[in-house]
Motif scaffolding. Structure first.
Motif, PDB file in Angstrom:
ATOM      1  N   UNK A  43      -3.743  10.143   0.459  1.00  0.00           N
ATOM      2  CA  UNK A  43      -3.298  11.534   0.322  1.00  0.00           C
ATOM      3  C   UNK A  43      -2.126  11.620  -0.639  1.00  0.00           C
ATOM      4  N   UNK A  44      -1.216  10.665  -0.568  1.00  0.00           N
ATOM      5  CA  UNK A  44      -0.061  10.677  -1.461  1.00  0.00           C
ATOM      6  C   UNK A  44      -0.468  10.379  -2.896  1.00  0.00           C
ATOM      7  N   UNK A  45      -1.455   9.501  -3.080  1.00  0.00           N
ATOM      8  CA  UNK A  45      -1.901   9.159  -4.431  1.00  0.00           C
ATOM      9  C   UNK A  45      -2.691  10.293  -5.062  1.00  0.00           C
TER      10      UNK A  45
ATOM     11  N   UNK B  12     -13.430   7.768  -0.506  1.00  0.00           N
ATOM     12  CA  UNK B  12     -12.444   8.171  -1.512  1.00  0.00           C
ATOM     13  C   UNK B  12     -12.136   7.023  -2.464  1.00  0.00           C
ATOM     14  N   UNK B  13     -11.979   5.820  -1.934  1.00  0.00           N
ATOM     15  CA  UNK B  13     -11.723   4.665  -2.783  1.00  0.00           C
ATOM     16  C   UNK B  13     -12.935   4.369  -3.666  1.00  0.00           C
TER      17      UNK B  13
ATOM     18  N   UNK C 235       0.834  -1.199   0.000  1.00  0.00           N
ATOM     19  CA  UNK C 235       0.000   0.000   0.000  1.00  0.00           C
ATOM     20  C   UNK C 235       0.876   1.260   0.000  1.00  0.00           C
ATOM     21  N   UNK C 236       1.891   1.275   0.861  1.00  0.00           N
ATOM     22  CA  UNK C 236       2.781   2.437   0.912  1.00  0.00           C
ATOM     23  C   UNK C 236       3.656   2.519  -0.344  1.00  0.00           C
ATOM     24  N   UNK C 237       4.157   1.377  -0.770  1.00  0.00           N
ATOM     25  CA  UNK C 237       5.034   1.355  -1.947  1.00  0.00           C
ATOM     26  C   UNK C 237       4.314   1.908  -3.170  1.00  0.00           C
ATOM     27  N   UNK C 238       3.087   1.494  -3.401  1.00  0.00           N
ATOM     28  CA  UNK C 238       2.347   1.926  -4.583  1.00  0.00           C
ATOM     29  C   UNK C 238       1.881   3.372  -4.473  1.00  0.00           C
TER      30      UNK C 238
ATOM     31  N   UNK D 280      -7.736   9.026  -4.452  1.00  0.00           N
ATOM     32  CA  UNK D 280      -8.542   8.063  -3.718  1.00  0.00           C
ATOM     33  C   UNK D 280      -8.088   6.635  -3.857  1.00  0.00           C
ATOM     34  N   UNK D 281      -7.217   6.373  -4.832  1.00  0.00           N
ATOM     35  CA  UNK D 281      -6.750   5.003  -5.051  1.00  0.00           C
ATOM     36  C   UNK D 281      -5.914   4.539  -3.863  1.00  0.00           C
ATOM     37  N   UNK D 282      -6.179   3.313  -3.409  1.00  0.00           N
ATOM     38  CA  UNK D 282      -5.337   2.686  -2.398  1.00  0.00           C
ATOM     39  C   UNK D 282      -5.524   1.172  -2.546  1.00  0.00           C
ATOM     40  N   UNK D 283      -4.409   0.464  -2.691  1.00  0.00           N
ATOM     41  CA  UNK D 283      -4.481  -0.991  -2.896  1.00  0.00           C
ATOM     42  C   UNK D 283      -3.109  -1.594  -2.672  1.00  0.00           C
TER      43      UNK D 283
END
Length: 802
Positions: free
Chosen positions: A144-146, A219-220, A83-86, A149-152
């Motif tokens: 927030x970094x993306x 957001x997602x 999740x953090x890496x992407x 809203x994407x998170x995976x």
């Protein structure tokens, strides 16, 4: 996940009741029908909150504690690695192994988040709540970094390169949609993965009051909605052909929590019509499709029905449940073989080492809770209890906290347990959830008038708070091993009249009830419940005695294939330690009346031993779910003495045939076994080993093959290959030293059995040779070859090897 149910309108409840009433008759789990003298149960029900229940010492409490310790061994930062890496952030922990190091990476985090929330609700463990809050903070930071809203955590594989799973979505939005059932554009089940994450976020909001969880979910959801907004309905169906969990449920639940019609519209659109539309017409669309792929879709329809009152959604959910329980479920309550639904009503033909996938029962119990909430019926909880005790408890080892993917029922099989940091199968994730909530379905109340009726559905040692009456409830029992159950009301805000409904299991005859020591000679019975309506006061006690006896239960399709039960507990024969091989014949029972050939062994746990009826030797029986490190037998063929004599004669004839074949054999290849494959110089590309019904084999996938060297001799020779008779849509070539000698088609030609196919080897291919290379590969344009469960070269009848 635990659902916050939106109250149903009267119209919606009538629709649900109609759907149940018109569903096919359920076959039941025992020969004892529930008595009914007119319904006095509520129109709808809801379970007491999980946080209101605390477990007392029992196998259920042991399971929760074993799971709690495992949850605390896991490191959130390692589950958050991708999740953090992407998101372009530096990971704080190394990625775990197993599935977490594959393209489904990230699915465990959603399960883990749900498990933490449930565990906090079940036990009050503060560390679980702290970890859940930390994970949600991290997910918010990733979003927030993306910026969109994407998170995976999932990835995709392309040309053997692993890359960010985000890259599949621009392709999909352009209409480039590629799926092979579990793979979407090179990524393993991404929407299934997100369904687990949404469930974890919702459970954190429900059980922990975490308001940030909804923000992450919204957001997602907006990102996902943007993907589907680019697709027409046919393209949406293409996407849904890939396993997607209950993503329809995710958006239905988001609508229920926010009231935003945007999410209801998306939930309704994400309807996999190929499977769900026939079910809504009461047509069975299940044979030979992946079982657990379907169950979450029906849970999603159940949730939609609760929101909209749509009758078709209720019909589909009820028909699916009736079909799976009546046609596809084994004695332990689990279903499916090799993860797939076979032909309906063929249980006796599918008792293998690849039954039953644990996720299936996890999801079937969730679906059962929905149906029960719409219309309380004891038969629903007869099934729930069956699967809860005999499959869910069986799929965890409380001493280690580890889980079994399959809970196999074939004689001589055993459970294979996960490793704590190097597996992370789907059944590990659902196991984290299942064993965090054993108290969630013990007590139910009238959904409309909660102070009027309290329903006891599961007899698990526990204490609970019943807010509607300001009451504390207590269950003390040795159930499921002992049928004596003591229910008491240590606290009641004030004396008052209400009805206590006690489920009388369908297997039970002669239940006895007493209130404050006074027997009730003829308790009122409705829909499988004993109803006790009176003015209750603090200190009142009820005792329920459910007489338990050994009984036989046959498979629906074969009266000669039986299992043994004691009360609600499935018994199994002990065939030895799991770490020791079992190579004997499947045991059988030979008696006119099987139960008369069993003698009870004294002890707190039901145990028996056969007396002169076990073949080839007598057997010791104990609860199946507790035999976690043993090889077991659950199903048995039963014979009369005369039938057993015929069986022995048939066995002798078969052994003579095999001895003759052995005399004529030049070489034998045991595919899928390490040493024989080395001895025969096996070479393979995109080929995988498999084990089914105790036989090892090997297949090949698109552009792949496997080949191995076998001995030959001068003169005519025959190549024999063994296949399973229910493989479908397989076409592949068999070559000898590069020359094709046959093209084999497999399309369910021999259901329920292994079979041999022989191929004549042209003498020109063996002349002057001592060995040849046998190669198996998919035919041009085909995706699978085999599996082949062994090969043999032998001389024709009348000749022997030299």
């Amino acid at each position: 996940m635990s659902h916050r149910h939106t109250p149903l309108s009267r119209r919606a409840m009538l629709l649900a009741a109609t759907a149940v009433a018109t569903a096919p008759a359920w076959q039941g789990w025992s020969s004892v029908a529930h008595a009914a003298t007119g319904s006095a149960l509520p129109e709808s029900a809801r379970a007491l909150p999980l946080q209101a229940t605390r477990l007392l010492p029992s196998p259920f409490a042991d399971a929760v504690e074993g799971n709690r310790l495992y949850l605390l061994r896991l490191e959130p930062d390692r589950l958050l690695h991708n999740f953090r890496k992407h998101a372009g952030l530096t990971p704080k922990g190394a990625i775990y192994g197993g599935w977490e190091n594959d393209t489904i990476a990230g699915h465990t985090l959603g399960h883990y988040l749900t498990a933490l929330a449930l565990m906090h609700a079940q036990t009050g463990d503060a560390e679980c709540a702290r970890r859940a809050a930390y994970i949600i903070d991290e997910l918010a930071a990733c979003q927030a970094a993306a910026g969109d809203g994407y998170v995976a955590g999932f990835t995709r594989r392309r040309d053997d390169v692993i890359e960010d799973g985000r890259l599949i979505f621009p392709e999909i939005m352009r209409g480039d949609i590629r799926s092979a059932g579990f793979d979407l554009n090179g990524c393993w089940v991404p929407f299934y993965n997100w369904h687990k994450l949404f469930a974890g976020l919702f459970d954190a909001e429900t059980h922990l009051g975490n308001s940030q969880a909804r923000g992450v979910a919204l957001a997602l959801a907006a990102y996902i909605d943007g993907v589907f907004a680019k697709l027409d309905d046919a393209q949406v169906q293409q996407v849904l052909d890939c396993e997607h969990g209950g993503i329809n449920e995710s958006f239905a639940e988001l609508h229920a929590r926010t009231g935003d019609p945007r999410w209801l519209a998306l939930a309704t659109r994400l309807r996999h019509r190929k499977v769900l539309d026939p079910l809504a017409q009461r047509q069975n669309s299940l044979p030979w499709i992946h079982a657990n792929t379907q169950i979450p879709k029906l849970i999603g329809l159940a949730r939609l029905h609760e929101i909209t009152g749509n009758a078709a959604d209720a019909i589909a959910a009820n028909f699916f449940w009736e079909t799976v329980v009546g046609q596809y479920s084994y004695v332990i309550g689990g279903n499916a073989d090799r993860e797939y639904f076979p032909d309906p009503g063929t249980i006796s033909k599918h008792i293998t080492e690849q039954t039953c996938e644990s996720c299936n029962s996890y999801n079937m119990l969730k679906l059962t809770r929905h149906l029960y909430a719409w219309k309380p019926e004891a038969r629903l909880f007869d099934y729930y209890e069956r699967a809860h005790i005999n499959h869910i408890l069986a799929h965890q080892n409380p001493a280690t906290g580890m889980f079994a993917y399959m809970v196999p029922l074939m004689s001589g099989s055993h459970r294979v347990w996960s490793e704590p940091f190097d597996d992370f199968w789907c059944c590990v994730g659902s196991g984290m959830e299942s064993h965090a909530k054993h108290g969630e379905s013990i007590w139910w109340e009238d959904a409309d008038r909660p102070a009027d009726m309290l329903i006891a559905n599961l007899y698990i040692p526990s204490e609970a708070d019943w807010a509607a009456r300001g009451a504390k409830l207590r269950i003390e029992t040795g159930y499921p091993f002992d049928g004596h159950i003591a229910l008491s009301i240590p606290k009641l805000a004030r004396a008052g009249r209400f009805t206590l409904a006690l489920r009388i299991p369908g297997w039970c005859q002669g239940a006895r009830i007493a209130v404050n020591g006074t027997p009730l000679p003829a308790p009122r019975i409705a829909d499988g419940y004993a109803l006790i309506g009176r003015k209750w006061k603090a200190g009142d006690q009820v005792t329920l005695d459910l007489p338990m006896a050994l009984r036989v239960e046959a498979t629906p399709d074969d009266a000669r294939t039986i299992a043994l039960l004691h009360g609600p507990v499935v018994l199994a024969a002990d065939l030895g330690a799991a770490d020791q091989p079992f190579d004997g014949p499947s045991p059988a029972l030979v008696a006119a009346d099987v139960t008369q050939g069993f003698a009870a062994t004294p002890g707190a746990v039901p145990a028996y031993r056969t007396a002169d009826i076990g073949k080839p030797a007598d057997l010791s029986f104990a609860p199946f779910f507790q035999q976690r490190d043993r090889r077991t037998a659950v199903y048995f063929k039963r014979f009369t003495q005369q039938e057993w004599g015929v069986e022995q004669q048939a066995f002798a004839v078969e052994q003579a045939r095999l001895r003759d074949l052995e005399r004529r054999s030049v070489d034998v290849m045991h595919l899928g076994e390490m040493q024989p494959e080395r001895d025969h110089g096996l070479e393979a590309k995109l080929s995988y080993t498999t084990t089914y019904r105790g036989r090892h084999g090997r297949d090949a996938r698109t552009d792949g093959h496997f080949q191995f060297r076998m001995k030959v001799k001068p003169g005519p020779l025959i190549l024999q290959a063994t296949y399973w008779g229910e493989e479908r849509n397989r076409l592949f070539d068999i070559l000898v030293d590069g020359q094709k000698i046959a093209t084999q088609k497999l399309d369910a030609d021999r259901p329920g059995e292994f079979f041999d196919v022989t191929y004549a080897i042209p003498e020109a291919l063996t002349r002057g040779k001592s060995t040849v290379m046998i190669r198996v590969q998919p035919a041009p344009g085909m995706t699978r070859a085999g599996p082949m469960f062994g090969a043999r070269i032998f001389t024709p009848a009348g000749e022997t090897r030299t």
